[in-house]
Design a protein around this motif. Structure first.
Motif, PDB file in Angstrom:
ATOM      1  N   THR A   1      41.893  53.056 -77.236  1.00  0.00           N
ATOM      2  CA  THR A   1      41.011  54.707 -77.622  1.00  0.00           C
ATOM      3  C   THR A   1      41.827  55.946 -78.519  1.00  0.00           C
ATOM      4  O   THR A   1      41.290  56.581 -79.323  1.00  0.00           O
ATOM      5  CB  THR A   1      40.793  56.054 -75.965  1.00  0.00           C
ATOM      6  N   GLY A   2      42.919  55.902 -78.664  1.00  0.00           N
ATOM      7  CA  GLY A   2      44.387  56.679 -79.126  1.00  0.00           C
ATOM      8  C   GLY A   2      45.167  56.169 -80.369  1.00  0.00           C
ATOM      9  O   GLY A   2      44.684  56.410 -81.512  1.00  0.00           O
ATOM     10  N   VAL A   3      44.766  55.057 -80.105  1.00  0.00           N
ATOM     11  CA  VAL A   3      44.385  53.967 -82.185  1.00  0.00           C
ATOM     12  C   VAL A   3      43.307  54.083 -82.394  1.00  0.00           C
ATOM     13  O   VAL A   3      43.363  54.439 -83.629  1.00  0.00           O
ATOM     14  CB  VAL A   3      44.711  52.070 -81.312  1.00  0.00           C
ATOM     15  N   THR A   4      42.237  54.082 -82.316  1.00  0.00           N
ATOM     16  CA  THR A   4      40.643  54.829 -82.882  1.00  0.00           C
ATOM     17  C   THR A   4      40.775  55.289 -83.091  1.00  0.00           C
ATOM     18  O   THR A   4      40.706  55.992 -84.525  1.00  0.00           O
ATOM     19  CB  THR A   4      39.479  54.025 -81.991  1.00  0.00           C
ATOM     20  N   GLN A   5      41.492  56.697 -82.850  1.00  0.00           N
ATOM     21  CA  GLN A   5      41.616  58.302 -82.832  1.00  0.00           C
ATOM     22  C   GLN A   5      42.223  58.579 -84.290  1.00  0.00           C
ATOM     23  O   GLN A   5      42.299  59.260 -85.094  1.00  0.00           O
ATOM     24  CB  GLN A   5      41.720  58.922 -81.631  1.00  0.00           C
ATOM     25  N   SER A   6      43.852  58.333 -83.885  1.00  0.00           N
ATOM     26  CA  SER A   6      44.790  58.616 -84.945  1.00  0.00           C
ATOM     27  C   SER A   6      44.396  57.328 -86.468  1.00  0.00           C
ATOM     28  O   SER A   6      44.466  57.894 -87.282  1.00  0.00           O
ATOM     29  CB  SER A   6      46.143  57.039 -84.317  1.00  0.00           C
ATOM     30  N   TRP A   7      43.220  56.254 -86.236  1.00  0.00           N
ATOM     31  CA  TRP A   7      43.595  55.960 -87.330  1.00  0.00           C
ATOM     32  C   TRP A   7      41.733  56.300 -88.260  1.00  0.00           C
ATOM     33  O   TRP A   7      42.044  56.427 -89.515  1.00  0.00           O
ATOM     34  CB  TRP A   7      42.037  54.157 -87.592  1.00  0.00           C
ATOM     35  N   ILE A   8      40.920  57.270 -87.195  1.00  0.00           N
ATOM     36  CA  ILE A   8      40.473  57.628 -87.496  1.00  0.00           C
ATOM     37  C   ILE A   8      40.691  59.162 -88.224  1.00  0.00           C
ATOM     38  O   ILE A   8      40.037  59.781 -89.351  1.00  0.00           O
ATOM     39  CB  ILE A   8      39.037  58.307 -86.594  1.00  0.00           C
ATOM     40  N   GLU A   9      41.550  59.563 -87.566  1.00  0.00           N
ATOM     41  CA  GLU A   9      41.854  61.258 -88.224  1.00  0.00           C
ATOM     42  C   GLU A   9      42.814  60.910 -89.066  1.00  0.00           C
ATOM     43  O   GLU A   9      43.742  62.016 -89.632  1.00  0.00           O
ATOM     44  CB  GLU A   9      42.370  62.166 -87.013  1.00  0.00           C
ATOM     45  N   GLY A  10      42.941  60.142 -89.236  1.00  0.00           N
ATOM     46  CA  GLY A  10      43.960  59.167 -89.891  1.00  0.00           C
ATOM     47  C   GLY A  10      46.004  60.303 -90.256  1.00  0.00           C
ATOM     48  O   GLY A  10      46.865  60.281 -91.011  1.00  0.00           O
ATOM     49  N   GLU A  11      46.005  59.756 -88.673  1.00  0.00           N
ATOM     50  CA  GLU A  11      47.337  60.348 -88.440  1.00  0.00           C
ATOM     51  C   GLU A  11      48.205  59.379 -87.599  1.00  0.00           C
ATOM     52  O   GLU A  11      47.633  58.317 -86.960  1.00  0.00           O
ATOM     53  CB  GLU A  11      47.543  61.822 -86.705  1.00  0.00           C
ATOM     54  N   SER A  12      49.099  59.089 -87.813  1.00  0.00           N
ATOM     55  CA  SER A  12      50.405  57.885 -87.370  1.00  0.00           C
ATOM     56  C   SER A  12      50.384  58.040 -85.761  1.00  0.00           C
ATOM     57  O   SER A  12      50.351  59.527 -85.302  1.00  0.00           O
ATOM     58  CB  SER A  12      51.503  58.036 -88.133  1.00  0.00           C
ATOM     59  N   LEU A  13      51.071  57.227 -85.177  1.00  0.00           N
ATOM     60  CA  LEU A  13      51.146  57.015 -84.499  1.00  0.00           C
ATOM     61  C   LEU A  13      52.507  57.417 -83.408  1.00  0.00           C
ATOM     62  O   LEU A  13      53.495  57.015 -84.986  1.00  0.00           O
ATOM     63  CB  LEU A  13      50.925  55.554 -83.166  1.00  0.00           C
TER      64      LEU A  13
END
Length: 200
Positions: free
Chosen positions: A160-172
């Motif tokens: 969920t965190g990886v998908t959210q960061s990919w959608i929002e364009g933010e890096s982990l």
């Protein structure tokens, strides 16, 4: 020992990924003044880490008892469907008791429309989803066990965190990357070195 290490890494990774614990700030020097107060408040042990660890302990205990009930009760275990229905009945009684025991609960009962005042036909959707989730959880406890369910939950949280960061364009962050590595390592240890069955 390996299983305990795997579970310990899984717990540490969940704390990192949820933000309750920051691995990078463990080695960060405190800044004087307001910065130090903010850092101390952000990494509060009694208000952040301790409640999260207590919740994890209670959840693990409940999972172990649930697994024992559906797998070992009566020799062959119990039906997960019946077990879920029993839990729903107990939860309903607990909810009713809390409503009559609290001031806000009694107030909601005395209002026009009662507890169903703001209900719509779509209100049944989250209830049905929660009921289905309860049945699936009991099935997982029956056939896979609470420990594997815990690993699956953490992996789902990471996805969920990886998908959210990919959608929002933010890096982990570094903590999230560290948590991912710990989850992969703990999953490998848990699956590669299963607990030995006791010989009677």
């Amino acid at each position: 020992v390996v299983q305990m290490a795997a579970l310990g890494m899984l717990l540490f990774s969940s704390l990192l990924f949820q933000g309750s614990l920051s691995f990078s700030k463990l080695f960060q020097k405190k800044v004087e003044g307001d910065g130090a107060e903010k850092t101390g408040a952000h990494t509060s042990f009694s208000k952040g880490i301790l409640p999260c660890m207590a919740a994890a302990f209670i959840s693990g205990l409940a999972g172990a008892l649930s697994q024992k009930g559906v797998q070992m009760a009566g020799g062959k275990g119990r039906s997960p469907y019946l077990y879920t229905m029993e839990l729903s009945v107990y939860s309903s009684f607990s909810l009713l008791i809390s409503m009559f025991a609290t001031k806000n609960g009694r107030k909601s009962l005395s209002e026009e429309g009662g507890i169903f005042k703001h209900w719509t036909p779509l209100s049944i959707v989250p209830i049905a989803c929660r009921a289905l989730g309860g049945i699936l959880t009991a099935m997982v406890h029956k056939h896979a066990g609470a420990t594997r369910k815990g690993f699956a939950l953490i992996l789902g949280l990471i996805m969920t965190g990886v998908t959210q960061s990919w959608i929002e364009g933010e890096s982990l962050s570094a903590d999230e990357w560290t948590a991912m590595v710990l989850v992969i390592l703990s999953s490998y240890l848990h699956l590669s070195y299963p607990p030995m069955a006791k010989v009677m």
